[in-house]
Design an enzyme around this catalytic site. Structure first.
Site: not given
Ligand code: SAH
Length: 218
Positions: A67
């Site tokens: 992000s």
């Molecule tokens: N917090 C992260 C940003 C992640 S982007 C950081 O600091 O880098 C969003 C993430 O959510 C992705 O890795 C994606 O695979 C995950 N995601 C999407 N749907 C999800 C679900 N149902 N359960 C767990 N993770 C999920």
């Protein structure tokens, strides 16, 4: 991580980034201090490391993103994290947000649905600084019933609706921050569960997250 991996130049760029977050309205000293303490470049591919202190999202593995720093700071500020809070994070991704929460003294339970991202962060060298982070491979729609209830819940993927199980797993008096909406964009929502189990909801700015998908991916 030794000093060699966090150069004076990188520290300087990070200070500047934190200053720009302050100018964009992030006022919590605890959030700004954590953003200054965690070296974002170590979470990024070597090819992109030079851009780590720009206020932009970047691709990580598996078509996902780390992000934008402003978004991380914005969500963290809304969450009002206190030391020793039990925090559930949905969407581990690079693990950067989890480290920010851990740096602020939270006890972090982070869930990722993509096996490769889960494995990568679990074995990520920098993470060993934070024994207060626990990683789980699973579907965030289900939360972590075994470890519930949580003081704080942070969702870092775009949810079409607020998942019921997450509401159930929030403590009375607890706070959840979650971007709600489809691929055209999401509104940041902060909701508080009152002592009597009621829900108080506030709507904040527009953001654009990758979607929260159902089920696990191997
Ligand atoms: N917090 C992260 C940003 C992640 S982007 C950081 O600091 O880098 C969003 C993430 O959510 C992705 O890795 C994606 O695979 C995950 N995601 C999407 N749907 C999800 C679900 N149902 N359960 C767990 N993770 C999920």
């Amino acid at each position: 991580m030794d000093q060699g991996e966090d150069s004076y130049r990188q520290q300087g760029l990070r200070k500047r980034l934190v200053e720009s977050l302050r100018e964009k309205g992030i006022s919590s000293p605890a959030v700004l201090d954590a953003m200054n303490a965690v070296p974002r470049h170590v979470f990024m591919d070597t090819a992109l490391e030079a851009f780590a202190y720009q206020d932009r999202a970047f691709p990580i593995a598996e078509g996902q993103t780390i992000s934008q720093p402003y978004t991380v700071a914005y969500q963290t500020q809304l969450l009002q994290v206190r030391r020793f809070d039990k925090v559930l994070e949905i969407g581990t991704g690079s693990g950067f947000q989890a480290c920010i929460l851990a740096e602020m003294g939270a006890v972090v339970f982070t869930v990722e649905r993509q096996r490769k991202l889960f494995d990568r962060f679990r074995e990520f060298a920098y993470k060993s600084r934070y024994p207060n982070i626990r990683c789980f491979y699973g579907d965030g729609y289900e939360g972590l019933p075994t470890y519930a209830p949580f003081d704080r819940i942070l969702v870092t993927a775009a949810a079409p609706v607020i998942p019921d199980q997450l509401l159930v797993q929030l403590k009375p008096g607890g706070i959840m921050v979650i971007p709600v909406g489809g691929k055209e964009g999401q509104r940041m929502i902060r909701l508080e569960k009152t002592a009597d189990g009621g829900i108080h909801q506030e709507v904040y700015d527009n953001f654009s997250f990758v979607p929260m998908l159902e089920g696990k991916k191997g």
